[in-house]
Write a protein that holds these residues in place. Structure first.
Motif, PDB file in Angstrom:
ATOM      1  N   GLY A 137       0.705  22.277  -7.184  1.00 48.62           N
ATOM      2  CA  GLY A 137       1.502  22.970  -6.181  1.00 48.62           C
ATOM      3  C   GLY A 137       1.254  24.471  -6.165  1.00 48.62           C
ATOM      4  N   ALA A 138       1.140  25.067  -7.348  1.00 45.09           N
ATOM      5  CA  ALA A 138       0.968  26.521  -7.419  1.00 45.09           C
ATOM      6  C   ALA A 138      -0.355  26.959  -6.806  1.00 45.09           C
ATOM      7  CB  ALA A 138       1.059  26.987  -8.871  1.00 45.09           C
ATOM      8  N   VAL A 139      -1.421  26.200  -7.066  1.00 47.99           N
ATOM      9  CA  VAL A 139      -2.730  26.583  -6.520  1.00 47.99           C
ATOM     10  C   VAL A 139      -2.781  26.328  -5.013  1.00 47.99           C
ATOM     11  CG1 VAL A 139      -3.929  24.390  -6.899  1.00 47.99           C
ATOM     12  CG2 VAL A 139      -5.214  26.485  -6.955  1.00 47.99           C
ATOM     13  N   LEU A 140      -2.036  25.337  -4.538  1.00 47.94           N
ATOM     14  CA  LEU A 140      -1.989  25.056  -3.101  1.00 47.94           C
ATOM     15  C   LEU A 140      -1.397  26.242  -2.343  1.00 47.94           C
ATOM     16  CD1 LEU A 140      -2.635  22.609  -1.196  1.00 47.94           C
ATOM     17  CD2 LEU A 140      -0.196  22.076  -1.293  1.00 47.94           C
ATOM     18  N   LYS A 141      -0.448  26.946  -2.969  1.00 50.02           N
ATOM     19  CA  LYS A 141       0.201  28.083  -2.312  1.00 50.02           C
ATOM     20  C   LYS A 141      -0.771  29.227  -2.037  1.00 50.02           C
ATOM     21  CE  LYS A 141       4.660  27.060  -4.474  1.00 50.02           C
ATOM     22  NZ  LYS A 141       5.615  27.460  -5.525  1.00 50.02           N
ATOM     23  N   GLU A 142      -1.876  29.271  -2.783  1.00 53.57           N
ATOM     24  CA  GLU A 142      -2.869  30.322  -2.534  1.00 53.57           C
ATOM     25  C   GLU A 142      -3.394  30.237  -1.102  1.00 53.57           C
ATOM     26  OE1 GLU A 142      -5.996  30.150  -5.376  1.00 53.57           O
ATOM     27  OE2 GLU A 142      -4.672  30.289  -7.113  1.00 53.57           O
ATOM     28  N   GLY A 143      -3.359  29.042  -0.536  1.00 53.25           N
ATOM     29  CA  GLY A 143      -3.874  28.849   0.810  1.00 53.25           C
ATOM     30  C   GLY A 143      -3.118  29.624   1.874  1.00 53.25           C
TER      31      GLY A 143
ATOM     32  N   ARG B 193       6.839  22.572  -1.729  1.00 54.12           N
ATOM     33  CA  ARG B 193       8.089  22.019  -2.259  1.00 54.12           C
ATOM     34  C   ARG B 193       8.708  23.023  -3.227  1.00 54.12           C
ATOM     35  NH1 ARG B 193       6.844  19.367   1.364  1.00 54.12           N
ATOM     36  NH2 ARG B 193       6.692  17.098   1.565  1.00 54.12           N
ATOM     37  N   PHE B 194      10.048  23.061  -3.234  1.00 55.30           N
ATOM     38  CA  PHE B 194      10.739  24.032  -4.075  1.00 55.30           C
ATOM     39  C   PHE B 194      11.994  23.402  -4.669  1.00 55.30           C
ATOM     40  CE2 PHE B 194       8.778  26.218  -0.467  1.00 55.30           C
ATOM     41  CZ  PHE B 194       7.943  27.118  -1.115  1.00 55.30           C
TER      42      PHE B 194
ATOM     43  N   THR C  59      11.957  19.938  -8.034  1.00 51.26           N
ATOM     44  CA  THR C  59      11.105  20.638  -7.058  1.00 51.26           C
ATOM     45  C   THR C  59      10.719  19.665  -5.953  1.00 51.26           C
ATOM     46  OG1 THR C  59      10.250  21.930  -8.908  1.00 51.26           O
ATOM     47  CG2 THR C  59       9.075  22.123  -6.839  1.00 51.26           C
ATOM     48  N   THR C  60      11.678  19.361  -5.095  1.00 48.92           N
ATOM     49  CA  THR C  60      11.434  18.352  -4.060  1.00 48.92           C
ATOM     50  C   THR C  60      11.825  18.815  -2.667  1.00 48.92           C
ATOM     51  OG1 THR C  60      13.623  17.384  -4.462  1.00 48.92           O
ATOM     52  CG2 THR C  60      11.767  16.440  -5.683  1.00 48.92           C
ATOM     53  N   VAL C  61      12.361  20.031  -2.528  1.00 54.52           N
ATOM     54  CA  VAL C  61      12.886  20.480  -1.243  1.00 54.52           C
ATOM     55  C   VAL C  61      11.758  21.080  -0.407  1.00 54.52           C
ATOM     56  CG1 VAL C  61      14.552  21.962  -0.072  1.00 54.52           C
ATOM     57  CG2 VAL C  61      15.115  20.963  -2.301  1.00 54.52           C
ATOM     58  N   SER C  62      11.505  20.507   0.744  1.00 50.70           N
ATOM     59  CA  SER C  62      10.518  21.062   1.668  1.00 50.70           C
ATOM     60  C   SER C  62      11.202  22.047   2.596  1.00 50.70           C
ATOM     61  CB  SER C  62       9.856  19.950   2.481  1.00 50.70           C
ATOM     62  OG  SER C  62      10.788  19.386   3.393  1.00 50.70           O
ATOM     63  N   LEU C  63      10.407  22.870   3.250  1.00 54.13           N
ATOM     64  CA  LEU C  63      10.986  23.807   4.221  1.00 54.13           C
ATOM     65  C   LEU C  63      11.618  23.061   5.386  1.00 54.13           C
ATOM     66  CD1 LEU C  63       8.204  26.558   4.223  1.00 54.13           C
ATOM     67  CD2 LEU C  63      10.437  26.631   3.090  1.00 54.13           C
ATOM     68  N   ALA C  64      11.039  21.918   5.735  1.00 48.94           N
ATOM     69  CA  ALA C  64      11.620  21.111   6.810  1.00 48.94           C
ATOM     70  C   ALA C  64      12.968  20.537   6.384  1.00 48.94           C
ATOM     71  CB  ALA C  64      10.664  19.988   7.194  1.00 48.94           C
TER      72      ALA C  64
ATOM     73  N   GLU D  32       0.838  -1.209   0.000  1.00 48.13           N
ATOM     74  CA  GLU D  32       0.000   0.000   0.000  1.00 48.13           C
ATOM     75  C   GLU D  32       0.868   1.252   0.000  1.00 48.13           C
ATOM     76  OE1 GLU D  32      -3.578   2.031   2.668  1.00 48.13           O
ATOM     77  OE2 GLU D  32      -2.824   0.023   3.151  1.00 48.13           O
ATOM     78  N   ASP D  33       1.955   1.231   0.800  1.00 50.11           N
ATOM     79  CA  ASP D  33       2.858   2.378   0.839  1.00 50.11           C
ATOM     80  C   ASP D  33       3.637   2.510  -0.467  1.00 50.11           C
ATOM     81  OD1 ASP D  33       2.019   3.031   3.328  1.00 50.11           O
ATOM     82  OD2 ASP D  33       3.741   2.177   4.393  1.00 50.11           O
ATOM     83  N   LYS D  34       4.013   1.361  -1.058  1.00 58.09           N
ATOM     84  CA  LYS D  34       4.738   1.407  -2.331  1.00 58.09           C
ATOM     85  C   LYS D  34       3.894   2.064  -3.415  1.00 58.09           C
ATOM     86  CE  LYS D  34       7.685  -2.679  -1.632  1.00 58.09           C
ATOM     87  NZ  LYS D  34       7.947  -4.081  -2.061  1.00 58.09           N
ATOM     88  N   ALA D  35       2.575   1.846  -3.335  1.00 56.09           N
ATOM     89  CA  ALA D  35       1.668   2.417  -4.337  1.00 56.09           C
ATOM     90  C   ALA D  35       1.634   3.941  -4.257  1.00 56.09           C
ATOM     91  CB  ALA D  35       0.263   1.849  -4.151  1.00 56.09           C
ATOM     92  N   LEU D  36       2.058   4.500  -3.102  1.00 57.02           N
ATOM     93  CA  LEU D  36       2.029   5.950  -2.927  1.00 57.02           C
ATOM     94  C   LEU D  36       3.340   6.624  -3.324  1.00 57.02           C
ATOM     95  CD1 LEU D  36       0.223   6.181   0.544  1.00 57.02           C
ATOM     96  CD2 LEU D  36      -0.788   6.382  -1.725  1.00 57.02           C
ATOM     97  N   VAL D  37       4.370   5.829  -3.608  1.00 54.91           N
ATOM     98  CA  VAL D  37       5.681   6.384  -3.950  1.00 54.91           C
ATOM     99  C   VAL D  37       5.565   7.244  -5.212  1.00 54.91           C
ATOM    100  CG1 VAL D  37       8.017   5.842  -4.701  1.00 54.91           C
ATOM    101  CG2 VAL D  37       6.967   4.540  -2.844  1.00 54.91           C
ATOM    102  N   GLY D  38       6.062   8.462  -5.126  1.00 55.27           N
ATOM    103  CA  GLY D  38       6.078   9.367  -6.273  1.00 55.27           C
ATOM    104  C   GLY D  38       4.772  10.100  -6.521  1.00 55.27           C
ATOM    105  N   LYS D  39       3.722   9.757  -5.778  1.00 50.88           N
ATOM    106  CA  LYS D  39       2.427  10.378  -6.057  1.00 50.88           C
ATOM    107  C   LYS D  39       2.385  11.843  -5.625  1.00 50.88           C
ATOM    108  CE  LYS D  39      -0.783   6.556  -6.529  1.00 50.88           C
ATOM    109  NZ  LYS D  39      -2.109   6.031  -6.159  1.00 50.88           N
ATOM    110  N   TYR D  40       3.096  12.174  -4.544  1.00 49.62           N
ATOM    111  CA  TYR D  40       3.062  13.575  -4.129  1.00 49.62           C
ATOM    112  C   TYR D  40       3.832  14.452  -5.114  1.00 49.62           C
ATOM    113  CZ  TYR D  40       2.764  17.703  -1.253  1.00 49.62           C
ATOM    114  OH  TYR D  40       2.469  18.975  -0.802  1.00 49.62           O
ATOM    115  N   THR D  41       4.901  13.914  -5.652  1.00 45.19           N
ATOM    116  CA  THR D  41       5.635  14.652  -6.684  1.00 45.19           C
ATOM    117  C   THR D  41       4.731  14.915  -7.873  1.00 45.19           C
ATOM    118  OG1 THR D  41       7.752  13.677  -6.002  1.00 45.19           O
ATOM    119  CG2 THR D  41       7.627  14.584  -8.237  1.00 45.19           C
TER     120      THR D  41
END
Length: 660
Positions: free
Chosen positions: A420-426, A442-443, A451-456, A404-413
Motif C-alpha cells: 500500500g505504501a509504495v502504491l501511494k507513490e503513484g 485504504r486507510f 486499514t480498510t477505509v477507502s475514500l469512496a 473464483e470470487d471466494k478465492a479473492l476474498v481478503g487478497k486485497y487486504t
C-alpha cells in the motif's frame, strides 16, 4: 571451388570492434544470440516448408544442438533449419545492411506476413560470438540443395589485423548450420556442460524447439595396475554417453493460449522468475494487438521483497523480443511505484539489440508501459472489488458468490498491507492514473483501527453538510488517533482518516480532492466545519476571539520566536492548545521527516491555537508566571503531535519550577 578471401563491409569492421570491447557487458550473452539465430533458421524452414515439404528432407524434427570439445577448445551450436548458400553466407555474414530474413519477409503479404512475425533475422547478433572466440567457423548447407553445395565461412574477426573472411565450398550431408567457436583462453569456462545448461536455462528456456546437449555420466578412474587393487586409480570424471537430451522446456508459457494453461502452471512460472516460494496473489495474461504488438504475463506477489525500499535495486519486468530474452529488469516497462510487479513482456516490434537507453526513448515502449500499467491497476481493482463477501440483505437474501470470487476474498487486504505504501507513490508519479489510484487507497480512521477505509467509503458516510474529507498524518496510529486536533471531530461524530505511512505527507500534496470533494488536513489552516457548527457554537467562538484579543497579543509577543501566530480555536475540547500550519505551509511532521533523512527543510513557524474554555488558558490571565506558562503551553502542544521541544532542558526546568 578454391577458397576465397573477401573484405568485410566497413560497418561490420566497426561492429566487430564494438562487440569485442563494449557492445555486450555480459559475455554469456553470445549464447542467447547464437541459439536465437539457430531457432530463427528453424522457424524460417518451417514456414517455407508449408509450400514445399521437401525442404524437410529426411529430418522433419527441428532442433538445436550444443556441444563442445575441451581438447580442441571449441563450442558448436548446430541447427537443422533453413541453412545458407555460399552467396547467402557472403551477404548475411559479411554485411549488416543485407539480411536474408528481411528480404524474405519483404516478399510476403497479407496473412503470410502476419504468420511470419516470429521469424527473426540471422544478422548482427552473430558477431557476438567474437566476445569469447578468436576465430569462428560457420559450416552450412541450404535445405533443398545438393550435399556438395555446402559452404564454410571462416574469420578471426579482424584479430590478425585484416578485416576479411574466407569462404569455400564443402560437402555437407546435413542441412542447416553449425557455428563453431574457437574459444579464447579466457573463455574456456564455456566448454562446460553445467555452464552451458545454466546459460540456456536463463536466456533460452522458452525457445519453442528443443535445445539438445549430450548426456554425461560419472565414470570411475581405471586401476593404474589392474592386478593390484591397492595400486591406486587414475582420476575419474564426467564422460558423454552418446545420448542427447533437451536442456530447455521448449515452451514459452506466455505464447500459449490461456485456455491451455492451468493455474498451477501459471504459479510455477511465477516462482521460477521471481524466486518466490509462495504463489502470487493474481496474474494477468494478454496479447495486445494494434500499432504496437506484444504479449504480457504479469503477476502481483503475495509478499514484499526485503529490498522493496532500496532505491538502488533494479526492478522491472523480463523483456523478450520474439521469445528471445533481452534483459531481466526492464525498468521502462512499468512506473517505479509498480516495481513490485513480476512478469514477462514479449514484444513483436522492438529490435533484438534494444538497450536500456533505447527503451527510454522508444514510442513502442511507452505504449507497452501504459498498457502494462492499466492491466496491473485493473488486477488490483478486481482484487479490491472481491475483497469481502457480500452482506446479507434485510430480507435475508445473499448474492450468489462463485468459487473464483471466494478465492479473492481478503487478497486485497493482504496486498495493501505489503504494498500500500509504495502504491501511494503513484499519486505524485502518474498523473494520468491518479483517480484510479485514489480509489485503490485504504486507510484507518477515527472510527476503525483496521486499514480498510477507502475514500469512496468515507465519502458515502459523510455527515449532511460536511464539505471536505478530513485526514491527519502522524508517525503512528496511536499518535494520530489521540491527537488534540481530532477532539472537535470526535465530539461531532465526524470521521477522520488516519494516515501513518511516511509517504502519506508527500503523496497527499498531489491529491487535492476525491470525486469533487476536497481533501482537508485537520492540522492545516483554521478549522472550518461550516454547516456542521450550529449558530450558538459559531457565536460563542466569535465572542471568545474578541474577548481574548489582549491575551492573544500577549501570547504572540511571548512566543514570537516560536509561533507565527496565536489564535482561539473551536477544534479543541479537552486539550489547552495545539499546533497547526497555514494551508500552504509544510507540516511539522514532514519537516521532521526531512531533517531525520538528513535533508534540509524550510524554517517555518507553526500557529498556536488555544482552547479558550480550558482552565490552563484561563489561568494565564494575570499570572506572574505568564512567560513560563506560555512556553510550556507551546512545548506541550509540540509533544502532543510527536515533536520535541527545541530546548528540552529549559522545558523541564519550567515545569519543575511550577510544580515546586
Amino acid at each position: 571451388m578454391t577458397k576465397k578471401t573477401l573484405p568485410f563491409q566497413a560497418e561490420v569492421a566497426q561492429l566487430l570492434h564494438l562487440v569485442t570491447h563494449a557492445l555486450y557487458s555480459n559475455k554469456e550473452i553470445f549464447m542467447r544470440e547464437l541459439v536465437s539465430n539457430a531457432s530463427d533458421a528453424c522457424d524460417k524452414l518451417r514456414f517455407e516448408a508449408i509450400s514445399n515439404s521437401g525442404l524437410y528432407e529426411d529430418a522433419p524434427n527441428l532442433e538445436v544442438r550444443v556441444s563442445f570439445d575441451k581438447d580442441a577448445k571449441t563450442l558448436t551450436i548446430t541447427d537443422n533449419g533453413i541453412g545458407l548458400t555460399q552467396q547467402e553466407a557472403i551477404e548475411n555474414l559479411g554485411t549488416i545492411a543485407k539480411s536474408g530474413t528481411k528480404d524474405f519477409v519483404s516478399k510476403l503479404s497479407g496473412d503470410q506476413k502476419a504468420d511470419s512475425q516470429l521469424i527473426g533475422q540471422f544478422g548482427v547478433g552473430f558477431y557476438s560470438g567474437f566476445i569469447v572466440a578468436d576465430r569462428i567457423t560457420v559450416e552450412s548447407r541450404r535445405a533443398g540443395v545438393p550435399a556438395n553445395e555446402g559452404v564454410r565461412w571462416t574469420s578471426d574477426g579482424g584479430a590478425s589485423g585484416g578485416d576479411a573472411f574466407e569462404v569455400e565450398n564443402i560437402t555437407r550431408e546435413q542441412r542447416g548450420t553449425s557455428v563453431i567457436l574457437h574459444l579464447r583462453d579466457d573463455a574456456l569456462e564455456y566448454a562446460s556442460t553445467w555452464k552451458l545448461k545454466s546459460i540456456i536455462s536463463k536466456y533460452s528456456d522458452h525457445i519453442s524447439l528443443p535445445i539438445l546437449m549430450e548426456k554425461e555420466e560419472w565414470k570411475d578412474g581405471e586401476l593404474i595396475n589392474p592386478n593390484d587393487e591397492a595400486g591406486g586409480r587414475q582420476p575419474g570424471g564426467m564422460v558423454n554417453t552418446g545420448e542427447w537430451e533437451a536442456v530447455n522446456k521448449a515452451s514459452a508459457i506466455w505464447a500459449r493460449a490461456k485456455k491451455d494453461i492451468s493455474q498451477e502452471q501459471y504459479d510455477d512460472f511465477y516462482k521460477q522468475i521471481s524466486h518466490d516460494f509462495e504463489a502470487p496473489l493474481a496474474h494477468t495474461h494478454n496479447r495486445v494487438e494494434g500499432s504496437t504488438e506484444y504479449t504480457q504475463l504479469l503477476y502481483v506477489p503475495g509478499k514484499a521483497p526485503q529490498d522493496l525500499w532500496n532505491r538502488d535495486k533494479k526492478g522491472g519486468l523480463k523483456l523478450y523480443v520474439k521469445r528471445v530474452f533481452i534483459m531481466d529488469d526492464a525498468e521502462a516497462l512499468l512506473p517505479s511505484y509498480l516495481r513490485f510487479v513480476k512478469g514477462v513482456v514479449d514484444s513483436a516490434d522492438l529490435p533484438l539489440n534494444v538497450s536500456r537507453e533505447l527503451l527510454q526513448e522508444s514510442r513502442d515502449v511507452k505504449a507497452i508501459r501504459e498498457g502494462c500499467t492499466k492491466r496491473v491497476l485493473g488486477m488490483l481493482e478486481d482484487l479490491a472489488k472481491h475483497n469481502a463477501l457480500p452482506e446479507t440483505s434485510a430480507d435475508g437474501v445473499t448474492d450468489v458468490v462463485s468459487d473464483e470470487d471466494k478465492a479473492l476474498v481478503g487478497k486485497y487486504t493482504q496486498f495493501y498491507a505489503e504494498f500500500g505504501a509504495v502504491l501511494k507513490e503513484g499519486l505524485g508519479e502518474d498523473f494520468a492514473n491518479r483517480d484510479r489510484l485514489a480509489k485503490l487507497l485504504r486507510f484507518a480512521s477515527s472510527t476503525t483501527d483496521s486499514t480498510t477505509v477507502s475514500l469512496a467509503d468515507y465519502k458515502a458516510r459523510m455527515k449532511e453538510g460536511q464539505e471536505a474529507i478530513y485526514y491527519i498524518t502522524a508517525d503512528n496510529a496511536a499518535a494520530a488517533k489521540n491527537s488534540p486536533q481530532l477532539e472537535v471531530f470526535k465530539k461531532k461524530g465526524i470521521e477522520v482518516l488516519l494516515m501513518t505511512d511516511r509517504v502519506d505527507e508527500w503523496a497527499l500534496n498531489y491529491l487535492h480532492d476525491f470525486d469533487g470533494t476536497p481533501m482537508q488536513s485537520v492540522a492545516k489552516g483554521a478549522v472550518d466545519l461550516g454547516k456542521l457548527l450550529d449558530e450558538d457554537e459559531k457565536k460563542a467562538a466569535e465572542e471568545a476571539a474578541e474577548t481574548f484579543k489582549p491575551l492573544l497579543a500577549k501570547l504572540k509577543e511571548a512566543l514570537k520566536d516560536k509561533a507565527e501566530d496565536v489564535r482561539v480555536t473551536t477544534r479543541l475540547v479537552d486539550s489547552p492548545a495545539c499546533l497547526v500550519v497555514q494551508d500552504d505551509g509544510m507540516s511539522t511532521q514532514l519537516a521532521r521527516m526531512l531533517k531525520q533523512a538528513g535533508q534540509s527543510a524550510p524554517e517555518t513557524k507553526p500557529v498556536l491555537e488555544v482552547n479558550a474554555e480550558h482552565a490552563l488558558v484561563k489561568k494565564l490571565e494575570g499570572s506572574v508566571h505568564f512567560n513560563d506558562l506560555a512556553h510550556i503551553l507551546f512545548d506541550q502542544a509540540l509533544l502532543a503531535e510527536g515533536g520535541l521541544p527545541a530546548d528540552p532542558a529549559a522545558y523541564v526546568k519550567r515545569v519543575n519550577a511550577l510544580l515546586v
